[in-house]
Design an enzyme around this catalytic site. Structure first.
Site, PDB file in Angstrom:
ATOM      1  N   ASP A  14       0.884  -1.368  -0.038  1.00  0.00           N
ATOM      2  CA  ASP A  14       0.041  -0.154  -0.200  1.00  0.00           C
ATOM      3  C   ASP A  14       0.826   1.319   0.002  1.00  0.00           C
ATOM      4  O   ASP A  14       1.602   1.450   0.933  1.00  0.00           O
ATOM      5  CB  ASP A  14      -0.881   0.019   1.205  1.00  0.00           C
ATOM      6  CG  ASP A  14      -2.025   1.101   1.468  1.00  0.00           C
ATOM      7  OD1 ASP A  14      -2.517   1.311   0.110  1.00  0.00           O
ATOM      8  OD2 ASP A  14      -2.303   1.737   1.998  1.00  0.00           O
ATOM      9  N   GLU A  39       5.262   4.803   3.439  1.00  0.00           N
ATOM     10  CA  GLU A  39       5.031   6.233   3.699  1.00  0.00           C
ATOM     11  C   GLU A  39       5.933   7.124   3.866  1.00  0.00           C
ATOM     12  O   GLU A  39       6.971   6.588   4.295  1.00  0.00           O
ATOM     13  CB  GLU A  39       4.048   6.395   4.969  1.00  0.00           C
ATOM     14  CG  GLU A  39       3.451   7.598   5.440  1.00  0.00           C
ATOM     15  CD  GLU A  39       2.680   8.230   4.504  1.00  0.00           C
ATOM     16  OE1 GLU A  39       2.940   9.570   4.125  1.00  0.00           O
ATOM     17  OE2 GLU A  39       1.679   7.672   4.176  1.00  0.00           O
ATOM     18  N   ASN A  66      10.750   7.193   0.398  1.00  0.00           N
ATOM     19  CA  ASN A  66      10.208   7.316  -0.982  1.00  0.00           C
ATOM     20  C   ASN A  66       9.672   6.058  -1.572  1.00  0.00           C
ATOM     21  O   ASN A  66      10.588   5.107  -1.646  1.00  0.00           O
ATOM     22  CB  ASN A  66      11.243   8.097  -1.591  1.00  0.00           C
ATOM     23  CG  ASN A  66      10.821   8.616  -3.262  1.00  0.00           C
ATOM     24  OD1 ASN A  66      10.656   7.513  -3.942  1.00  0.00           O
ATOM     25  ND2 ASN A  66      10.606   9.816  -3.386  1.00  0.00           N
ATOM     26  N   ASP A  92      -2.261  12.224  -2.467  1.00  0.00           N
ATOM     27  CA  ASP A  92      -2.259  13.741  -2.282  1.00  0.00           C
ATOM     28  C   ASP A  92      -2.379  14.224  -3.831  1.00  0.00           C
ATOM     29  O   ASP A  92      -1.572  13.937  -4.785  1.00  0.00           O
ATOM     30  CB  ASP A  92      -1.026  14.301  -1.640  1.00  0.00           C
ATOM     31  CG  ASP A  92      -0.829  15.752  -1.833  1.00  0.00           C
ATOM     32  OD1 ASP A  92      -1.664  16.472  -2.346  1.00  0.00           O
ATOM     33  OD2 ASP A  92      -0.421  16.200  -0.620  1.00  0.00           O
ATOM     34  N   LYS A  96      -1.406  22.170  -7.914  1.00  0.00           N
ATOM     35  CA  LYS A  96      -0.801  23.095  -8.627  1.00  0.00           C
ATOM     36  C   LYS A  96       0.024  22.230  -9.809  1.00  0.00           C
ATOM     37  O   LYS A  96       0.637  21.464  -9.392  1.00  0.00           O
ATOM     38  CB  LYS A  96       0.036  23.984  -7.684  1.00  0.00           C
ATOM     39  CG  LYS A  96      -0.717  25.045  -6.744  1.00  0.00           C
ATOM     40  CD  LYS A  96       0.386  25.907  -6.192  1.00  0.00           C
ATOM     41  CE  LYS A  96      -0.224  26.782  -5.323  1.00  0.00           C
ATOM     42  NZ  LYS A  96       0.349  27.585  -4.384  1.00  0.00           N
ATOM     43  N   ASP A 128     -10.785  10.678  -4.755  1.00  0.00           N
ATOM     44  CA  ASP A 128     -12.112  11.502  -4.840  1.00  0.00           C
ATOM     45  C   ASP A 128     -11.672  12.745  -5.665  1.00  0.00           C
ATOM     46  O   ASP A 128     -12.746  13.691  -5.719  1.00  0.00           O
ATOM     47  CB  ASP A 128     -12.580  11.816  -3.534  1.00  0.00           C
ATOM     48  CG  ASP A 128     -11.605  12.430  -2.528  1.00  0.00           C
ATOM     49  OD1 ASP A 128     -10.354  12.055  -2.783  1.00  0.00           O
ATOM     50  OD2 ASP A 128     -12.054  13.243  -1.639  1.00  0.00           O
TER      51      ASP A 128
END
Length: 188
Positions: A14, A39, A66, A92, A96, A128
């Site tokens: 994950d 993570e 990473n 995330d 921009k 989403d």
């Protein structure tokens, strides 16, 4: 082999596991798989590892770093048929344009996942944010390493998430009556 009690089980990665709650739930509910959460935020990994110490879960591990470098480091070290699926749950969006290069799904990462993954393995994406979802879909399709795939009902029982558990973010989005964009890809 040193990470898990039984290293022969299929492995799910994950990427961007956040607090680790979703993976803890998965690992508790599906002892037939091993799970690793990657993570990039060290504080979250440390909290997840502390929570894990309080549980008797021997099929879950959290790794800080990473994802691209962690996966690159795993190529050739994991058995060729062990990494059976990878998920990206609500990453995330980096809205921009100048920050799009920070998005987790990039062509080089998808290729490294392809190199690491067992034949017939799966990538699952959820978001989403429609624009991010379309970007992830295009990046994976452009790799020519994976094809869009629909699980057959019988296959779900053998997947990393047979009970169709949801992340905290997914439950929040559904509760707000917003759309969850999701897709599954199979390694070719």
């Amino acid at each position: 082999q040193d990470i898990f009690h039984d290293h022969t089980k299929p492995l799910h990665l994950d990427i961007g596991c956040g607090s680790g709650n979703f993976l803890m739930n998965l690992a508790n509910n599906n002892k037939n798989w091993n799970y690793i959460g990657f993570e990039i935020r060290e504080a979250l990994v440390n909290k997840s590892k502390l929570k894990l110490k309080d549980e008797s879960i021997d099929n879950l591990f959290f790794a800080f770093g990473n994802a691209e470098y962690l996966i690159e480091d795993c190529i050739g070290k994991f058995p060729a048929d062990i990494v059976s699926s990878v998920s990206f749950n609500f990453p995330d969006p980096w809205f921009k344009k100048k920050h799009h290069k920070r998005r987790i799904i990039q062509p080089q990462l998808i290729y490294k996942i392809y190199q690491l993954m067992a034949n017939g393995g799966y990538i699952s994406i959820k978001s989403d944010v429609e624009e991010l979802f379309e970007y992830m879909d295009l990046t994976i399709n452009d790799s020519k390493c994976f094809i869009t795939y629909d699980f057959q009902e019988s296959e779900i029982l053998d997947s990393y998430n047979p009970k169709k558990l949801k992340t905290n973010r997914e439950n929040y989005v559904i509760g707000k009556k917003l759309k969850v964009f999701e897709k599954l890809y199979k390694k070719i």
